[in-house]
Design a protein around this motif. Structure first.
Motif, PDB file in Angstrom:
ATOM      1  N   LYS A  11      -4.148  -8.366   5.121  1.00 39.17           N
ATOM      2  CA  LYS A  11      -3.702  -8.888   3.831  1.00 39.17           C
ATOM      3  C   LYS A  11      -3.818 -10.402   3.839  1.00 39.17           C
ATOM      4  N   ILE A  12      -4.378 -10.965   2.779  1.00 39.27           N
ATOM      5  CA  ILE A  12      -4.483 -12.410   2.645  1.00 39.27           C
ATOM      6  C   ILE A  12      -3.138 -12.902   2.118  1.00 39.27           C
ATOM      7  N   SER A  13      -2.607 -13.920   2.728  1.00 43.21           N
ATOM      8  CA  SER A  13      -1.271 -14.399   2.366  1.00 43.21           C
ATOM      9  C   SER A  13      -1.253 -15.022   0.967  1.00 43.21           C
ATOM     10  N   SER A  14      -0.085 -15.005   0.367  1.00 43.88           N
ATOM     11  CA  SER A  14       0.110 -15.642  -0.944  1.00 43.88           C
ATOM     12  C   SER A  14      -0.225 -17.125  -0.862  1.00 43.88           C
ATOM     13  N   THR A  15       0.133 -17.740   0.250  1.00 45.76           N
ATOM     14  CA  THR A  15      -0.151 -19.167   0.445  1.00 45.76           C
ATOM     15  C   THR A  15      -1.657 -19.427   0.380  1.00 45.76           C
ATOM     16  N   ASP A  16      -2.435 -18.595   1.081  1.00 48.61           N
ATOM     17  CA  ASP A  16      -3.892 -18.759   1.066  1.00 48.61           C
ATOM     18  C   ASP A  16      -4.477 -18.461  -0.311  1.00 48.61           C
ATOM     19  N   LEU A  17      -3.951 -17.454  -0.991  1.00 47.34           N
ATOM     20  CA  LEU A  17      -4.457 -17.126  -2.330  1.00 47.34           C
ATOM     21  C   LEU A  17      -4.173 -18.265  -3.311  1.00 47.34           C
ATOM     22  N   ARG A  18      -3.043 -18.909  -3.175  1.00 48.77           N
ATOM     23  CA  ARG A  18      -2.694 -20.025  -4.068  1.00 48.77           C
ATOM     24  C   ARG A  18      -3.610 -21.230  -3.881  1.00 48.77           C
ATOM     25  N   LYS A  19      -4.281 -21.315  -2.747  1.00 51.21           N
ATOM     26  CA  LYS A  19      -5.202 -22.423  -2.473  1.00 51.21           C
ATOM     27  C   LYS A  19      -6.523 -22.289  -3.238  1.00 51.21           C
ATOM     28  N   MET A  44       0.849  -1.163   0.000  1.00 49.33           N
ATOM     29  CA  MET A  44       0.000   0.000   0.000  1.00 49.33           C
ATOM     30  C   MET A  44       0.900   1.233   0.000  1.00 49.33           C
ATOM     31  N   ARG A  45       0.543   2.180  -0.798  1.00 48.53           N
ATOM     32  CA  ARG A  45       1.369   3.377  -0.912  1.00 48.53           C
ATOM     33  C   ARG A  45       1.244   4.266   0.320  1.00 48.53           C
ATOM     34  N   ALA A  46       2.384   4.767   0.796  1.00 46.26           N
ATOM     35  CA  ALA A  46       2.431   5.594   1.998  1.00 46.26           C
ATOM     36  C   ALA A  46       1.604   6.865   1.829  1.00 46.26           C
ATOM     37  N   GLU A  47       1.643   7.467   0.653  1.00 44.24           N
ATOM     38  CA  GLU A  47       0.893   8.705   0.441  1.00 44.24           C
ATOM     39  C   GLU A  47      -0.609   8.477   0.607  1.00 44.24           C
ATOM     40  N   PHE A  48      -1.099   7.334   0.144  1.00 46.45           N
ATOM     41  CA  PHE A  48      -2.517   7.020   0.322  1.00 46.45           C
ATOM     42  C   PHE A  48      -2.860   6.948   1.807  1.00 46.45           C
ATOM     43  N   LEU A  49      -2.039   6.222   2.583  1.00 44.02           N
ATOM     44  CA  LEU A  49      -2.303   6.088   4.012  1.00 44.02           C
ATOM     45  C   LEU A  49      -2.294   7.443   4.708  1.00 44.02           C
TER      46      LEU A  49
END
Length: 122
Positions: A62-70, A1-6
């Motif tokens: 954030k959903i982990s890459s591991t969970d997204l790969r499932k 996430m971009r710092a400027e957005f936050l």
């Protein structure tokens, strides 16, 4: 996430006055007209925002890459090419990497909230 957005988002939440909200939406728009319904909805959410006791952040986890790969069903990831929240090109590359049964598409003239910015396309 971009710092400027936050930074801009938290400023808008901490100081909920129209001038800051207008500056935020103008920045989010990046040269394209944002949907009026979206802007009204966003303004109402900011005015009515109340912290939940014990909540550390208003941002989703954030959903982990591991969970997204499932995920094994076909996935279509639509990414606004003018998003100021995430880098659109990097987000597309990431989606292509984690979703083996998916497709990632950069949507022209849209930011992060494309369902409100261009509902006809979606």
């Amino acid at each position: 996430m971009r710092a400027e957005f936050l930074f801009r988002m938290y400023a808008m939440l901490l100081i909920p006055i129209p001038k800051i909200g207008e500056a935020f939406t103008e920045w989010m728009g990046q040269g394209y007209q944002m949907n009026l319904d979206f802007l009204n909805q966003m303004e109402a959410g900011i005015k009515e925002y109340k912290s939940i006791k014990g909540q550390k952040t208003i941002l989703p986890r954030k959903i982990s890459s591991t969970d997204l790969r499932k995920i094994t069903v076909p996935v279509l990831v639509l990414i606004g090419e003018k998003s100021v929240i995430f880098n659109p090109v990097r987000a597309k590359e990431y989606a292509e990497k984690v979703f083996s049964h998916g497709e990632a598409v950069l949507v022209a003239d849209c930011g992060h909230s494309m369902n409100m910015e261009n509902p006809i396309y979606i």
